[in-house]
Scaffold this active site. Structure first.
Site, PDB file in Angstrom:
ATOM      1  N   ARG A   3      -6.617-116.246  18.372  1.00 17.08           N
ATOM      2  CA  ARG A   3      -7.390-115.035  18.678  1.00 17.08           C
ATOM      3  C   ARG A   3      -8.805-115.209  18.146  1.00 17.08           C
ATOM      4  O   ARG A   3      -8.991-115.314  16.930  1.00 17.08           O
ATOM      5  CB  ARG A   3      -6.754-113.815  18.005  1.00 17.08           C
ATOM      6  CG  ARG A   3      -5.269-113.623  18.303  1.00 17.08           C
ATOM      7  CD  ARG A   3      -5.080-112.843  19.577  1.00 17.08           C
ATOM      8  NE  ARG A   3      -3.693-112.831  20.006  1.00 17.08           N
ATOM      9  CZ  ARG A   3      -2.955-111.724  20.106  1.00 17.08           C
ATOM     10  NH1 ARG A   3      -3.466-110.556  19.792  1.00 17.08           N
ATOM     11  NH2 ARG A   3      -1.721-111.801  20.559  1.00 17.08           N
ATOM     12  N   GLU A  10     -10.999-113.246  17.521  1.00 16.62           N
ATOM     13  CA  GLU A  10     -11.603-111.983  17.125  1.00 16.62           C
ATOM     14  C   GLU A  10     -12.516-112.159  15.933  1.00 16.62           C
ATOM     15  O   GLU A  10     -12.316-113.012  15.093  1.00 16.62           O
ATOM     16  CB  GLU A  10     -10.554-110.900  16.883  1.00 16.62           C
ATOM     17  CG  GLU A  10      -9.336-111.341  16.120  1.00 16.62           C
ATOM     18  CD  GLU A  10      -8.151-110.432  16.454  1.00 16.62           C
ATOM     19  OE1 GLU A  10      -8.390-109.273  16.801  1.00 16.62           O
ATOM     20  OE2 GLU A  10      -7.014-110.892  16.372  1.00 16.62           O
ATOM     21  N   ARG A  61      -5.807-108.715   7.070  1.00 14.52           N
ATOM     22  CA  ARG A  61      -4.591-108.803   7.890  1.00 14.52           C
ATOM     23  C   ARG A  61      -4.804-109.439   9.262  1.00 14.52           C
ATOM     24  O   ARG A  61      -3.969-109.330  10.141  1.00 14.52           O
ATOM     25  CB  ARG A  61      -3.931-107.429   8.019  1.00 14.52           C
ATOM     26  CG  ARG A  61      -4.792-106.382   8.637  1.00 14.52           C
ATOM     27  CD  ARG A  61      -4.302-104.982   8.274  1.00 14.52           C
ATOM     28  NE  ARG A  61      -5.268-104.020   8.737  1.00 14.52           N
ATOM     29  CZ  ARG A  61      -5.178-103.381   9.885  1.00 14.52           C
ATOM     30  NH1 ARG A  61      -4.154-103.564  10.663  1.00 14.52           N
ATOM     31  NH2 ARG A  61      -6.119-102.533  10.253  1.00 14.52           N
ATOM     32  N   HIS A  62      -5.954-110.092   9.442  1.00 14.56           N
ATOM     33  CA  HIS A  62      -6.202-110.818  10.692  1.00 14.56           C
ATOM     34  C   HIS A  62      -6.441-112.299  10.424  1.00 14.56           C
ATOM     35  O   HIS A  62      -7.143-112.658   9.482  1.00 14.56           O
ATOM     36  CB  HIS A  62      -7.440-110.270  11.408  1.00 14.56           C
ATOM     37  CG  HIS A  62      -7.196-108.961  12.065  1.00 14.56           C
ATOM     38  ND1 HIS A  62      -7.447-107.769  11.441  1.00 14.56           N
ATOM     39  CD2 HIS A  62      -6.708-108.656  13.286  1.00 14.56           C
ATOM     40  CE1 HIS A  62      -7.121-106.769  12.257  1.00 14.56           C
ATOM     41  NE2 HIS A  62      -6.665-107.288  13.385  1.00 14.56           N
ATOM     42  N   GLU A  80       0.738-102.678  11.470  1.00 16.61           N
ATOM     43  CA  GLU A  80       1.517-103.020  12.667  1.00 16.61           C
ATOM     44  C   GLU A  80       2.097-104.432  12.528  1.00 16.61           C
ATOM     45  O   GLU A  80       1.402-105.357  12.140  1.00 16.61           O
ATOM     46  CB  GLU A  80       0.585-102.975  13.879  1.00 16.61           C
ATOM     47  CG  GLU A  80       1.278-103.339  15.175  1.00 16.61           C
ATOM     48  CD  GLU A  80       0.274-103.721  16.262  1.00 16.61           C
ATOM     49  OE1 GLU A  80      -0.630-102.913  16.556  1.00 16.61           O
ATOM     50  OE2 GLU A  80       0.398-104.836  16.808  1.00 16.61           O
ATOM     51  N   SER A 132       4.297-105.761  18.725  1.00 17.18           N
ATOM     52  CA  SER A 132       4.072-105.022  19.973  1.00 17.18           C
ATOM     53  C   SER A 132       5.068-105.533  20.992  1.00 17.18           C
ATOM     54  O   SER A 132       5.406-106.714  20.981  1.00 17.18           O
ATOM     55  CB  SER A 132       2.697-105.294  20.567  1.00 17.18           C
ATOM     56  OG  SER A 132       1.708-104.812  19.748  1.00 17.18           O
ATOM     57  N   ARG A 156       2.257-111.458   9.109  1.00 22.06           N
ATOM     58  CA  ARG A 156       2.318-110.054   8.689  1.00 22.06           C
ATOM     59  C   ARG A 156       3.709-109.688   8.186  1.00 22.06           C
ATOM     60  O   ARG A 156       3.855-108.872   7.281  1.00 22.06           O
ATOM     61  CB  ARG A 156       1.913-109.131   9.838  1.00 22.06           C
ATOM     62  CG  ARG A 156       0.442-109.231  10.135  1.00 22.06           C
ATOM     63  CD  ARG A 156       0.010-108.066  10.974  1.00 22.06           C
ATOM     64  NE  ARG A 156      -1.376-108.211  11.353  1.00 22.06           N
ATOM     65  CZ  ARG A 156      -2.011-107.364  12.146  1.00 22.06           C
ATOM     66  NH1 ARG A 156      -1.362-106.322  12.640  1.00 22.06           N
ATOM     67  NH2 ARG A 156      -3.266-107.555  12.436  1.00 22.06           N
TER      68      ARG A 156
HETATM   69  P1  AMO Z   1      -0.176-108.251  20.067  1.00 21.51           P
HETATM   70  O1  AMO Z   1      -1.516-108.692  20.492  1.00 21.51           O
HETATM   71  O2  AMO Z   1      -0.053-106.842  19.570  1.00 21.51           O
HETATM   72  O3  AMO Z   1       0.881-108.369  21.257  1.00 21.51           O
HETATM   73  O4  AMO Z   1       0.379-109.224  18.963  1.00 21.51           O
HETATM   74  C1  AMO Z   1       1.682-109.103  18.452  1.00 21.51           C
HETATM   75  C2  AMO Z   1       1.695-109.154  16.938  1.00 21.51           C
HETATM   76  O5  AMO Z   1       1.085-110.364  16.493  1.00 21.51           O
HETATM   77  C3  AMO Z   1       0.383-110.140  15.293  1.00 21.51           C
HETATM   78  N1  AMO Z   1      -1.036-110.481  15.461  1.00 21.51           N
HETATM   79  C4  AMO Z   1      -1.814-111.010  14.513  1.00 21.51           C
HETATM   80  N2  AMO Z   1      -1.559-111.379  13.250  1.00 21.51           N
HETATM   81  C5  AMO Z   1      -2.565-111.887  12.526  1.00 21.51           C
HETATM   82  N3  AMO Z   1      -3.822-112.057  12.990  1.00 21.51           N
HETATM   83  C6  AMO Z   1      -4.134-111.711  14.252  1.00 21.51           C
HETATM   84  N4  AMO Z   1      -5.374-111.895  14.708  1.00 21.51           N
HETATM   85  C7  AMO Z   1      -3.108-111.161  15.083  1.00 21.51           C
HETATM   86  N5  AMO Z   1      -3.050-110.720  16.351  1.00 21.51           N
HETATM   87  C8  AMO Z   1      -1.796-110.308  16.550  1.00 21.51           C
HETATM   88  C9  AMO Z   1       0.551-108.672  14.943  1.00 21.51           C
HETATM   89  C10 AMO Z   1       0.879-108.059  16.264  1.00 21.51           C
HETATM   90  O6  AMO Z   1       1.639-106.878  16.136  1.00 21.51           O
HETATM   91  N6  AMO Z   1       1.930-110.296  24.157  1.00 21.51           N
HETATM   92  C11 AMO Z   1       2.043-109.208  23.198  1.00 21.51           C
HETATM   93  C12 AMO Z   1       3.432-109.089  22.633  1.00 21.51           C
HETATM   94  C13 AMO Z   1       4.480-108.668  23.640  1.00 21.51           C
HETATM   95  O7  AMO Z   1       4.294-107.639  24.313  1.00 21.51           O
HETATM   96  O8  AMO Z   1       5.514-109.361  23.752  1.00 21.51           O
HETATM   97  C14 AMO Z   1       1.039-109.459  22.069  1.00 21.51           C
HETATM   98  O9  AMO Z   1       0.563-110.538  21.865  1.00 21.51           O
HETATM   99  O10 AMO Z   1       1.629-108.553  14.029  1.00 21.51           O
END
Ligand code: AMO
Length: 437
Positions: free
Chosen positions: A214, A216, A222-223, A360, A363, A411
């Site tokens: 990602r 971002e 937490r990212h 969170e 998802s 997480r």
């Molecule tokens: P989403 O983008 O919410 O959903 O990601 C799912 C879970 O992955 C973790 N997560 C992260 N952890 C740390 N750093 C990050 N940058 C980061 N981004 C996400 C979180 C988050 O809840 N395709 C959908 C899932 C699905 O519908 O099956 C998805 O990627 O814990």
């Protein structure tokens, strides 16, 4: 030198053994006529005794002259010694220096001198010699083991999907572009489309534990820019079935840590307070969630239908609920295009999140498996369905209803162990500032 593979682990050395033990020099205490060297390996520590007047001079000199964190091998008799840290000690009859360490170390693995997180991450090898850091990764591995077992019990097959991809799914701004034989490609943000395509295959129920990328800009506790995603997708599942599987995986992870990691929890000072959740997690609708957040009075502005849940809102609700909980029935417009809406109310999505009181974790949702609706979803999202033809066309050849989710593994580890920073849950984290080691 005797083969190092024949060594005895410090934890296995028993009085009466004549053993070779190899590891790192943790500490040397020279008391004059007698000196002790504490030797550390992956199982613990053992005391090595040097009685200067009674032992070979060269052996004593080498043993006591070696720098801290050097790797040495000692061979000798193991005897009971109640005053030693583990109740036994070794009196060496031979000793060799296997790999000498610089006398100046960037980090003190004995933990006597604290180091800041960036220094620890720069020198992770040394950092991971500390029992409390090692314990985190032993627990992380146990969580993965337990998750795999829970998936197998749910009849899911482990798969791996490409990490180099032509298109993204989780929002265009968060993609890392790369060059693939002169063409633009990306690091995958989620196995989303691949796991769906596989759920529609003869495998039906699949899971993957792998990296997601990602791009971002967030630099938060937490990212991560590279995280580990625990993904599930199941054919003939709706969102309720998917939540059931999700719950079973999270519960299995907690139970396994409670059952199999008592030593590590002890090392981390968590043994007394660690409690695996035993019950199913409450399932709140989005509407109930915003009402409860508003009722806490902790937000400056009341939330209204359609708002995403802000971080402070999640915290307020987390405190209010006090345990893991699902949020279901989100407004369709704030969930991804591939999530199906409820048949009887298209303003409501089958998407769900699993929340830990702190943040969170998951998802997921039931997916849109009807070809025409899926194409319309892409268009509404401003995405060109033609670019995703490799994916959408399979929805014309018998795609069953299916649902799934993804847990952010770091997480999960972070919340389970109450770590302050997600970087503590990855050996070599990737964040805004960190590309090596
Ligand atoms: P989403 O983008 O919410 O959903 O990601 C799912 C879970 O992955 C973790 N997560 C992260 N952890 C740390 N750093 C990050 N940058 C980061 N981004 C996400 C979180 C988050 O809840 N395709 C959908 C899932 C699905 O519908 O099956 C998805 O990627 O814990």
């Amino acid at each position: 030198m005797q083969g190092l593979d024949d060594r005895t682990y410090t934890a296995d050395a028993e009085p009466g053994d004549h053993a070779t033990i190899a590891g790192w020099v943790h500490e040397i205490r020279d008391l004059g006529g007698i000196a002790f060297l504490i030797l550390r390996d992956t199982t613990g520590r053992i005391q090595v005794k040097f009685e200067k007047d009674e032992m070979d001079e060269e052996l004593v000199e080498t043993g006591l002259g070696v720098s801290r964190e050097s790797v040495i091998a000692v061979t000798g008799d193991v005897d009971e010694e109640p005053r030693a840290p583990t109740g036994v000690e070794v009196t060496p009859d031979s000793l060799s220096v296997v790999a000498e360490a610089d006398t100046e170390l960037p980090l003190d693995p004995s933990g006597k001198v604290d180091a800041e997180l960036p220094t620890r991450l720069d020198n992770r090898t040394l950092d991971l010699r500390k029992p409390e850091v090692k314990a985190i990764f032993e627990i992380r591995a146990e969580i993965f083991r337990a998750a795999r077992e829970a998936f197998r019990e749910a009849n899911a097959t482990e798969i791996t999907t490409p990490k180099i991809v032509a298109t993204g799914t989780e929002g265009g701004t968060e993609l890392f572009p790369i060059t693939y034989f002169g063409e633009e490609a990306f690091m995958n943000q989620s196995p989303q489309l691949f796991k769906q395509l596989t759920a529609g295959s003869g495998l039906e129920r699949v899971f993957e534990i792998g990296p997601i990328f990602r791009a971002e800009e967030h630099n938060t506790p937490r990212h991560l820019n590279e995280a580990t995603s625990i993904d599930f997708e199941g054919a003939f599942c709706d969102h309720e079935d998917a939540m059931d599987v999700c719950e079973s995986v999270v519960l299995a992870a907690y139970e396994a840590v409670e059952e199999n990691c008592s030593e590590q929890l002890e090392t981390l000072g968590l043994a007394a307070d660690f409690e695996a959740p035993t019950d199913s997690f409450p399932r709140l609708t989005y509407e109930e969630a915003i009402e409860r957040i508003n009722a806490t009075g902790k937000l400056d502005e009341q939330l209204v239908w359609g708002d995403d849940l802000p971080t402070e809102g999640e915290h307020a609700l987390g405190q209010d609920v006090g345990e893991h909980y699902f949020v279901t029935d989100w407004p369709s417009e704030i969930k991804p295009f591939y999530i199906k809406d409820h048949d009887d109310d298209e303003t409501l999505s089958t998407g769900f999140d699993l929340m830990h009181p702190r943040m969170e974790l998951v998802s997921g949702g039931q997916r849109e498996h009807r070809h025409d609706r899926l194409i319309a979803g892409f268009e509404q999202q401003g995405l060109d369905p033609d670019e995703f033809e490799y994916y959408t066309k399979m929805f014309k050849y018998g795609m069953p209803p299916h649902a799934g989710w993804a847990i952010g593994a770091e997480r999960l580890v972070m919340t389970l162990l109450d770590l302050d920073n997600i970087r503590e849950a990855v050996i070599f984290p990737r964040d805004r500032q960190r590309l090596s080691p």
